[in-house]
Design an enzyme around this catalytic site. Structure first.
Site, PDB file in Angstrom:
ATOM      1  N   ARG A 223      29.524  11.880  32.978  1.00  0.00           N
ATOM      2  CA  ARG A 223      30.287  11.826  31.732  1.00  0.00           C
ATOM      3  C   ARG A 223      31.242  13.019  31.634  1.00  0.00           C
ATOM      4  O   ARG A 223      32.359  12.876  31.154  1.00  0.00           O
ATOM      5  CB  ARG A 223      29.334  11.794  30.535  1.00  0.00           C
TER       6      ARG A 223
ATOM      7  N   HIS B 207      35.117  17.217  20.399  1.00  0.00           N
ATOM      8  CA  HIS B 207      33.761  17.052  19.891  1.00  0.00           C
ATOM      9  C   HIS B 207      33.351  18.109  18.883  1.00  0.00           C
ATOM     10  O   HIS B 207      32.240  18.069  18.361  1.00  0.00           O
ATOM     11  CB  HIS B 207      32.784  16.993  21.066  1.00  0.00           C
TER      12      HIS B 207
ATOM     13  N   CYS C  75      36.653  20.731  25.784  1.00  0.00           N
ATOM     14  CA  CYS C  75      35.578  19.855  25.306  1.00  0.00           C
ATOM     15  C   CYS C  75      35.532  19.936  23.787  1.00  0.00           C
ATOM     16  O   CYS C  75      35.335  18.946  23.086  1.00  0.00           O
ATOM     17  CB  CYS C  75      34.226  20.311  25.853  1.00  0.00           C
TER      18      CYS C  75
ATOM     19  N   CYS D  54      35.243  12.824  31.073  1.00  0.00           N
ATOM     20  CA  CYS D  54      35.988  13.573  30.055  1.00  0.00           C
ATOM     21  C   CYS D  54      37.108  14.379  30.718  1.00  0.00           C
ATOM     22  O   CYS D  54      38.235  14.402  30.231  1.00  0.00           O
ATOM     23  CB  CYS D  54      35.066  14.533  29.315  1.00  0.00           C
TER      24      CYS D  54
END
Lengths: 281, 103
Positions: free
Chosen positions: A238, A199, A195, A242
């Site tokens: 979501r 981000h 992740c 991802c």
């Protein structure tokens, strides 16, 4: 270039955490401070609170388009549906309002939280389904539109509340936090992305035509009406997306791993304002 | 019963910009459910917009329009207090509408 170097230093510090998690080098409060510093240094001109708008805080052109949509946001239908569902009384007596307790329906800021007696992270969706079961109704499917509509209504009512909680001094709570954190920083899938790869490491950069949003602010605005979905969906949906995008296997909505991830991510958004539901491309 | 059309209008000088959102499944008739059965077609065919009862816009739609359509248009020579109404008829003969007063 100086800014970049500082950002890299902060990044290294954060990325090192999971490797050393066993030695308990950082507590959640330290993680949070490092997390906030990282984005402050990466985007010195953007106040941290502005990241609640995700990629639209970073991209002026996309922001304009989005603001235009906010004049008549597509999630309104779900909010209306949610309000209607929320108003129903249960066959076994009581209602969502009574069940959710003080402040209802503006209770989004209380979730996710660690339930000590149950020994697990409880999300808003779980609390809603819990209320249904207590009231004598069947629980709703977590990937359905009804639970998303209910959550959208609660989110709308909770707008303006702040995310403000500490990880309780419980071994279980700390373990849940650490599990979420480990998931966040672990690379997975055929493309080998964590992740954090997008981000954190590359926040603000372009991924083909899309602007990568900062992880700070990722937990403030759910559920979201996503153009691609043509409906309102949860943060867990979501997460699934991802995961699939990096060619990893998606987990179920409200699975323990995703709940722990939500717990970690929401903690990292401490001090930010809830502004859900929202619309995204 | 079909849900009402959500409608919002802003008056700027003599021009009213009207925005409307129509909750509707807009099924094309070509989609299948998880069991493989076709989902029956259900879509808006005609949208009619009225300004004080006078028809100003008529749109012929079909199955290619997306779910919960959004439709915006402008009315010239509008003034405060005018009534704006948006209504639709779908292929099953259902209708719905929404109206607002300009201010």
């Amino acid at each position: 270039m100086k800014m970049n170097r500082i950002a890299c230093a902060a990044l290294t510090a954060i990325l090192a955490c999971p490797l050393l998690a066993g030695q308990a080098v950082a507590d959640p409060a330290q993680d949070l401070a490092a997390f906030r510093d990282l984005y402050q240094n990466r985007f010195p001109d953007i106040p941290l609170a502005a990241h609640k708008d995700g990629a639209y805080a970073l991209d002026e052109a996309k922001r304009e388009q989005w603001l235009e949509m906010e004049d008549f946001p597509p999630y309104e239908i779900a909010v209306d549906d949610g309000a209607e569902l929320y108003g129903e009384t249960f066959p076994g007596g009581g209602s969502y309002g009574e069940c959710l307790g003080e402040g209802a329906p503006a209770v989004k800021q209380m979730y996710p939280r660690f339930d000590v007696s149950a020994g697990q992270v409880v999300t808003l969706q779980m609390a809603l389904n819990d209320c249904r079961v207590k009231g004598g109704l069947e629980p709703l499917a977590y990937d359905g539109e009804e639970i998303a509509a209910l959550a959208a209504y609660v989110a709308m009512e909770s707008r303006g509340e702040l995310i403000d909680f500490a990880i309780p001094d419980e071994p279980g709570a700390l373990a849940a936090y650490e599990s979420g954190k480990a998931f966040y920083y672990t690379r997975r899938g055929q493309l080998n992305f964590a992740c954090s790869s997008c981000h954190l490491q590359n926040a603000g950069m372009m991924l083909r035509a899309e602007r990568l949003s900062a992880a700070i602010g990722h937990a403030t605005h759910w559920p979201v009406y996503r153009g691609k979905w043509e409906r309102v969906g949860s943060l867990h949906r979501r997460f699934q997306e991802c995961n699939v995008q990096v060619r990893a296997e998606a987990l179920d909505e409200q699975s323990e791993t995703y709940r722990n991830l939500e717990y970690f991510l929401t903690y990292m958004n401490n001090g930010m304002e809830l502004n859900g539901p929202a619309s995204r491309k | 019963m079909a849900k009402p059309v959500k409608i919002r209008a802003k008056l700027k000088g003599e021009v009213a910009s009207v925005k409307s959102l129509m909750p509707h499944p807009m099924e094309t008739g070509a989609r299948k459910d998880p069991e493989g059965n076709l989902i029956a077609a259900h879509y808006i065919e005609t949208v009619t917009c009225e300004h004080n009862g006078e028809v100003v816009v008529v749109a012929d739609w079909g199955p290619s329009v997306s779910k919960n359509p959004y439709f915006a248009f402008e009315i010239l020579s509008a003034k405060a207090g005018d009534n704006v109404k948006v209504s639709w008829t779908d292929n099953l003969g259902e209708t719905s509408s929404g109206e607002t007063t300009l201010k």
